[in-house]
Design a protein around this motif. Structure first.
Motif, short mmCIF file in Angstrom:
data_model
loop_
_atom_site.label_atom_id
_atom_site.label_comp_id
_atom_site.label_asym_id
_atom_site.label_seq_id
_atom_site.Cartn_x
_atom_site.Cartn_y
_atom_site.Cartn_z
N THR A 194 0.83 -1.21 0.00
CA THR A 194 0.00 0.00 0.00
C THR A 194 0.86 1.25 0.00
N THR A 195 1.89 1.27 0.83
CA THR A 195 2.75 2.44 0.90
C THR A 195 3.42 2.71 -0.44
N LEU A 196 3.94 1.65 -1.09
CA LEU A 196 4.59 1.85 -2.39
C LEU A 196 3.57 2.30 -3.44
N THR A 197 2.39 1.72 -3.45
CA THR A 197 1.36 2.12 -4.41
C THR A 197 1.02 3.59 -4.25
N LEU A 198 0.78 4.03 -3.02
CA LEU A 198 0.43 5.42 -2.77
C LEU A 198 1.58 6.35 -3.16
N SER B 125 4.97 5.10 7.96
CA SER B 125 4.17 3.94 8.35
C SER B 125 2.71 4.37 8.50
N LEU B 126 1.80 3.60 7.90
CA LEU B 126 0.39 3.90 8.00
C LEU B 126 -0.19 3.25 9.26
N LYS C 294 -0.19 14.79 3.84
CA LYS C 294 1.21 15.00 4.15
C LYS C 294 1.97 13.67 4.23
N LEU C 295 1.32 12.65 4.77
CA LEU C 295 1.95 11.34 4.88
C LEU C 295 2.23 10.76 3.49
N ILE C 296 1.27 10.89 2.58
CA ILE C 296 1.48 10.38 1.22
C ILE C 296 2.55 11.20 0.51
N ASP C 297 2.56 12.52 0.73
CA ASP C 297 3.61 13.35 0.12
C ASP C 297 5.00 12.93 0.60
N GLU C 298 5.12 12.63 1.89
CA GLU C 298 6.41 12.21 2.42
C GLU C 298 6.81 10.86 1.85
N ALA C 299 5.83 9.95 1.72
CA ALA C 299 6.12 8.65 1.11
C ALA C 299 6.58 8.82 -0.33
N ALA C 300 5.93 9.73 -1.07
CA ALA C 300 6.31 9.97 -2.46
C ALA C 300 7.72 10.54 -2.56
N ARG C 301 8.04 11.48 -1.66
CA ARG C 301 9.39 12.07 -1.66
C ARG C 301 10.42 11.01 -1.37
N PHE C 302 10.14 10.16 -0.38
CA PHE C 302 11.09 9.13 0.05
C PHE C 302 11.30 8.09 -1.06
N ALA D 173 10.71 8.48 -4.31
CA ALA D 173 11.37 9.11 -5.46
C ALA D 173 12.87 9.23 -5.25
N GLU D 174 13.28 9.36 -3.99
CA GLU D 174 14.70 9.48 -3.66
C GLU D 174 15.43 8.15 -3.80
N HIS D 175 14.73 7.04 -3.61
CA HIS D 175 15.39 5.73 -3.55
C HIS D 175 14.98 4.77 -4.66
N VAL D 176 13.98 5.12 -5.47
CA VAL D 176 13.49 4.23 -6.52
C VAL D 176 13.58 4.94 -7.86
#
Length: 436
Positions: free
Chosen positions: A17-21, A185-186, A204-212, A214-217
């Motif tokens: 879910t985290t990766l999908t979002l 973590s959700l 904000k949580l999804i934005d942070e997941a996207a930033r993270f 994008a930095e590593h994938v």
């Protein structure tokens, strides 16, 4: 033409879910239109998808739905740039007995749509063995294409190097590796993730997941691995009968588990839906001709529901002349009483004799095939319904007439038959589709 991918994993709890979002929001930040779907019966994840993409997401389920229904549902991605289907459990996990078009496994949807699979692998406590697992998943089912993997919760650069090297040796692409990052973590509770609408900071949580992510994938490499896809027109749409022309739908934090495709199908058939909040002590719209109480978390709000006299009296008055149906949590609220996890007994609406308890929790989980023994809103006796049951309540009393003969996916008859009394009906399963 859209690009289609399936996000899956060897097991639950790995980070699908985290990766999908994160992927959806990161690509959206790049100006792409992203459409998400959820493979399987989880009714919580689509709301997270909508929060990430700005587009409604729906469930597609090979056990409960035929290929025409799935084709109809995924056709909403025709105007998207990227289409992501988030899997459930492990890639090949489903039930032992085949349903309408498959076993409910994510692999069914991937193969049906021709979309490559991106695996999320958590190599915690492993190194080269993670590559063996990925290779086994790649080779297990002919006709399924593995695009590559994203490693999650990698312990150190050395750990990452070991796993990457092993994956490269078996010819599996690594799109990126995510270190442990608690901030994305959700939050969870006993039926899964805490609902998106209950989380004020979800954006904000999804934005942070996207930033993270994008930095590593390598987002470009992931996108290049997707299959070009143009949906095929479906001969038939959804085979769903609205429960009435004007539907009063309970909708708040205690009553929120309803499949988005069901509401869309009701509206598509011409039904009008008005919502009301039992937690705000609201009664159903008096002009409606049917009332529907979906599942949710009534056990977390049992005291408030018991104290909301206007809601309870209004629902009872409604049920004197018109049908009322409850699914799972809604079914429990239609009952006589609900005992919460602390052992406190709360009086419910009393439209049915059902009494349930969370004092001794027991998980009830699985697909359900029901044949109605009596009518329920919009459906005749003998109708065959496919649904899914997931709750932790124990039945203390179930004195009313059974609503249906209910089987689990293996064909075994189960005790949770649903109930009927007067104009009130209820089931523990959530309706996904009717058999054609």
């Amino acid at each position: 033409m859209a690009a289609g991918l399936v996000i899956s994993a060897p097991a639950s709890g790995v980070g699908k879910t985290t990766l999908t979002l994160a992927l959806a929001r990161a690509w959206r930040h790049r100006g792409l239109n992203v459409q998400c779907f959820k493979s399987g019966p989880d009714y919580i994840d689509p709301a997270f998808h909508a929060a990430a993409t700005g587009r409604a997401s729906v469930n597609v389920d090979s056990w409960a739905m035929d290929r025409e229904t799935i084709a109809h549902l995924v056709s909403r991605g025709v105007d998207a740039d990227v289409v992501l289907a988030e899997g459930s459990m492990g890639l090949f996990d489903g039930v032992a007995a085949r349903g309408v078009s498959g076993t409910g496994a994510t692999a069914d949807i991937a193969e049906m749509l021709g979309w490559p699979v991106v695996l999320v692998i958590d190599p915690s406590g492993q190194a080269q063995t993670a590559a063996a697992i990925a290779a086994g998943l790649r080779d297990y089912r002919p006709g399924l294409k593995l695009a590559g993997v994203v490693l999650n919760r990698v312990a150190s650069p050395r750990h990452q190097d070991l796993v990457r090297h092993a994956l490269n040796e078996v010819g599996i692409a690594v799109f990126g590796a995510l270190p442990r990052h608690a901030e994305i973590s959700l939050p969870k509770r006993h039926l899964g993730l805490v609902q998106a609408e209950e989380q004020a900071e979800i954006g904000k949580l999804i934005d942070e997941a996207a930033r993270f992510v994008a930095e590593h994938v390598d987002l470009d490499a992931v996108l290049r691995s997707a299959a070009s896809w143009s949906p095929q027109p479906a001969v038939n749409g959804l085979n769903v009968t609205p429960p009435g022309q004007r539907i009063a739908l309970a909708r708040d934090a205690a009553f929120s588990f309803v499949y988005p495709h069901m509401l869309e199908a009701w509206r598509g058939a011409g039904a009008e839906i008005s919502t009301f909040s039992p937690l705000a002590d609201e009664a159903p719209d008096a002009s409606a001709d049917v009332c529907w109480l979906p599942g949710g978390y009534p056990e977390l709000h049992a005291g408030k529901i018991a104290a909301n006299a206007h809601f309870r009296s209004g629902l009872r008055a409604f049920a004197e002349t018109r049908p009322v149906h409850g699914e799972c949590g809604g079914y429990m609220v239609l009952g006589t009483a609900l005992t919460d996890a602390d052992g406190v007994r709360h009086e419910m609406t009393g439209l049915l004799g059902l009494e349930t308890s969370f004092a001794k929790r027991r998980m009830h989980l699985g697909y359900r095939l029901a044949e109605l023994a009596a009518p329920m809103p919009g459906l005749r006796p003998g109708a065959r319904l496919r649904g899914h049951e997931f709750h932790y309540s124990t039945i203390v009393a179930q004195p009313d007439m059974p609503l249906a003969v209910v089987h689990e996916a293996t064909g075994a008859v189960i005790a949770e038959t649903g109930s009927r009394r007067g104009h009130a009906t209820g089931t523990f399963f959530h309706l996904i589709a009717e058999d054609r």
